[in-house]
Scaffold this active site. Structure first.
Site, short mmCIF file in Angstrom:
data_model
loop_
_atom_site.label_atom_id
_atom_site.label_comp_id
_atom_site.label_asym_id
_atom_site.label_seq_id
_atom_site.Cartn_x
_atom_site.Cartn_y
_atom_site.Cartn_z
N HIS A 135 0.86 -1.18 0.00
CA HIS A 135 0.00 0.00 0.00
C HIS A 135 0.90 1.24 0.00
O HIS A 135 2.00 1.19 0.55
CB HIS A 135 -0.83 -0.05 1.29
N ASP A 212 2.92 -4.49 8.02
CA ASP A 212 1.71 -3.71 7.81
C ASP A 212 0.54 -4.66 8.00
O ASP A 212 0.26 -5.50 7.14
CB ASP A 212 1.75 -3.10 6.40
N GLN A 215 -4.78 -4.74 6.86
CA GLN A 215 -5.83 -5.66 6.39
C GLN A 215 -5.92 -6.89 7.26
O GLN A 215 -7.01 -7.40 7.52
CB GLN A 215 -5.53 -6.11 4.95
N LYS A 238 -10.57 -0.56 10.19
CA LYS A 238 -10.75 -1.76 9.36
C LYS A 238 -11.01 -2.98 10.22
O LYS A 238 -11.14 -4.10 9.72
CB LYS A 238 -9.50 -1.99 8.49
N CYS A 376 -4.78 2.56 -3.61
CA CYS A 376 -3.54 3.04 -2.99
C CYS A 376 -2.41 2.03 -3.20
O CYS A 376 -1.56 1.84 -2.33
CB CYS A 376 -3.70 3.31 -1.49
C1 LIG Z 1 -5.76 0.74 4.64
C2 LIG Z 1 -4.37 0.27 4.55
C3 LIG Z 1 -3.31 1.07 4.98
C4 LIG Z 1 -3.51 2.47 5.51
O1 LIG Z 1 -4.35 2.49 6.62
P1 LIG Z 1 -4.89 3.87 7.19
O2 LIG Z 1 -5.96 3.46 8.13
O3 LIG Z 1 -5.42 4.65 6.00
O4 LIG Z 1 -3.76 4.57 7.84
C5 LIG Z 1 -2.05 0.56 4.90
N1 LIG Z 1 -1.82 -0.68 4.43
C6 LIG Z 1 -2.81 -1.48 4.01
C7 LIG Z 1 -2.49 -2.85 3.52
C8 LIG Z 1 -4.12 -1.03 4.04
O5 LIG Z 1 -5.11 -1.82 3.63
#
Ligand SMILES: *Cc1c(COP(=O)(O)O)cnc(C)c1O
Length: 418
Positions: A135, A212, A215, A238, A376
């Protein structure tokens, strides 16, 4: 994949009582353009159960005060609830210590914190390794760090299914690699990375690893100690929680040695104009008044998810994904983007002859909410030679009927534009 053939056999095998769970989510019962809402944009943000909405409202109605400052009763109550939320997060990701849980705005801020603070000592020639499926939040902070420090960004490629090429990842690791930043679950492709393998390889090369988890946390049980990752970032919104709150997990020894990210109230021990000393973990990284209500409501979201059970949620979503994947395979002109063996919750696709945004518009007119665009993750789009995809993403409250509604709406888009 062993996809079941028809909707009713899938429906019968689902582990969750979705009809009952859906009643916990007030937003889901509305109609859009006269059609029942089919919410399949969960990878962008999930809807919130009533317990989360009420928790946040109750905080403001009954407990609102600033934390860590007042001796008065309300401030102590707010502080206790805020710190109890930290304990809930600690248990949720199985961190060894509560001080390893830093409240931030979300995944994006968590990654920027590590890039700014841990990255402060990076020098020209140091290397940062990411993957082609990241992302933008896990690309751009590292590019900015490279500009500041002279470090070099390396990118491990993915294959035609959207899986990471682990052989190439391994070859890109070396003595100069200081940090590896990798997603656990790709938001654009649904690919699940084999973190134990990647983390072991990175550690063997002497690099620290940031995961990260934006998700992953809503779909897979996470245990940061078992993973042995050095940093883990996720967002509340999320995970059925509020926007504006998220978490950075970091190993205490690393966080301890890192300089502060932002200066301000709460992060200091003593301030004089000659010299300021910093507070202990995690407060060193929590400058200013935090999103108190958000943290408390995030804990309510975690309690909700734990109550339903992540293994059951994962099994439910896997069944939906398998069914949707099989149904999609029967649609002429529909091309799946992201067909890795290990996948979760995300069906990304294009439709021949129809721009993804036009598919999205027709879907919306049928009440079906999906995301269209680059998600993104522009490098992923470039890798597959498409400007954008349509992405349906599943959550614990989605149903087989909603998958059918999605595919009916795709047929409709083909009729309109075909
Ligand atoms: C949504 C997302 C982000 C960013 O998250 P934010 O809540 O916008 O800071 C980063 N990495 C992944 C894989 C995402 O799905």
């Amino acid at each position: 994949m062993n996809a079941p053939v028809n909707g009713s056999s899938v429906r019968a095998g689902l582990p969750l009582n979705v009809d009952r769970l859906r009643q916990d989510f007030p937003l889901l019962s509305q109609t859009v353009h006269g059609k029942p809402l089919v919410y399949l944009d969960n990878a962008a943000t999930t809807q919130k159960p009533r317990s989360v909405i009420e928790c946040e409202a109750r905080y403001y109605a009954e407990m609102n005060a600033n934390v860590h400052r007042g001796v008065h009763t309300l401030s102590q109550r707010a502080t206790d609830a805020f710190e109890a939320a930290r304990d809930t997060v600690q248990r949720f990701v199985n961190a060894a210590r509560r001080e390893e849980i830093v409240f931030v705005r979300g995944t994006t801020e968590a990654i920027n914190l590590v890039a700014a603070s841990y990255g402060q000592r990076f020098r020209p020639g140091d290397e940062i390794l990411i993957t082609e499926m990241e992302h933008h939040s896990n690309i751009v902070p590292w590019q900015l760090l490279c500009e500041r420090s002279g470090a070099v960004l390396r990118v491990a490629p993915i294959d035609d299914t959207g899986a990471l090429r682990v052989d190439a990842f391994e070859r890109l690791l070396g003595p100069a690699t200081r940090l590896v930043a990798v997603t656990q679950l790709s938001n654009a492709l649904g690919t699940i990375n084999s973190l134990p393998e990647l983390i072991a390889l990175a550690h063997a090369a002497g690099a620290v690893v940031l995961v990260d988890g934006a998700q992953a946390v809503a779909h897979l049980p996470v245990d940061v100690q078992a993973l042995d990752c050095d940093f883990y970032a996720f967002s509340g919104h999320k995970l059925y929680g509020p926007t504006g709150i998220g978490v950075l997990y970091g190993k205490a020894a690393l966080l301890d040695a890192m300089p502060p990210y932002q200066g301000g109230g709460d992060m200091i021990r003593e301030v004089t104009f000659a010299k300021t000393s910093y507070n202990d973990l995690p407060y060193k990284f929590e400058a200013g008044t935090p999103h108190i209500a958000g943290a408390i409501a995030l804990a309510a979201a975690i309690d909700y998810v734990a109550g339903v059970g992540l293994p059951a949620i994962a099994a439910h979503e896997q069944a939906l994904l398998a069914y949707a994947t099989e149904q999609a395979a029967g649609v002429a002109g529909l091309r799946l983007i992201g067909t890795a063996r290990d996948k979760a919750s995300i069906l990304s696709f294009t439709v021949d002859g129809v721009h993804p945004h036009d598919v999205g518009t027709i879907l919306d007119s049928e009440g079906v909410a999906v995301r269209t665009g680059h998600h993104c993750a522009m490098p992923v789009m470039a890798r597959f030679g498409v400007p954008a995809t349509v992405r349906a993403s599943f959550a614990l409250y989605n149903t087989v009927d909603e998958v059918d509604a999605l595919l009916r709406a795709v047929h409709r888009a083909q009729e309109v534009f075909g």
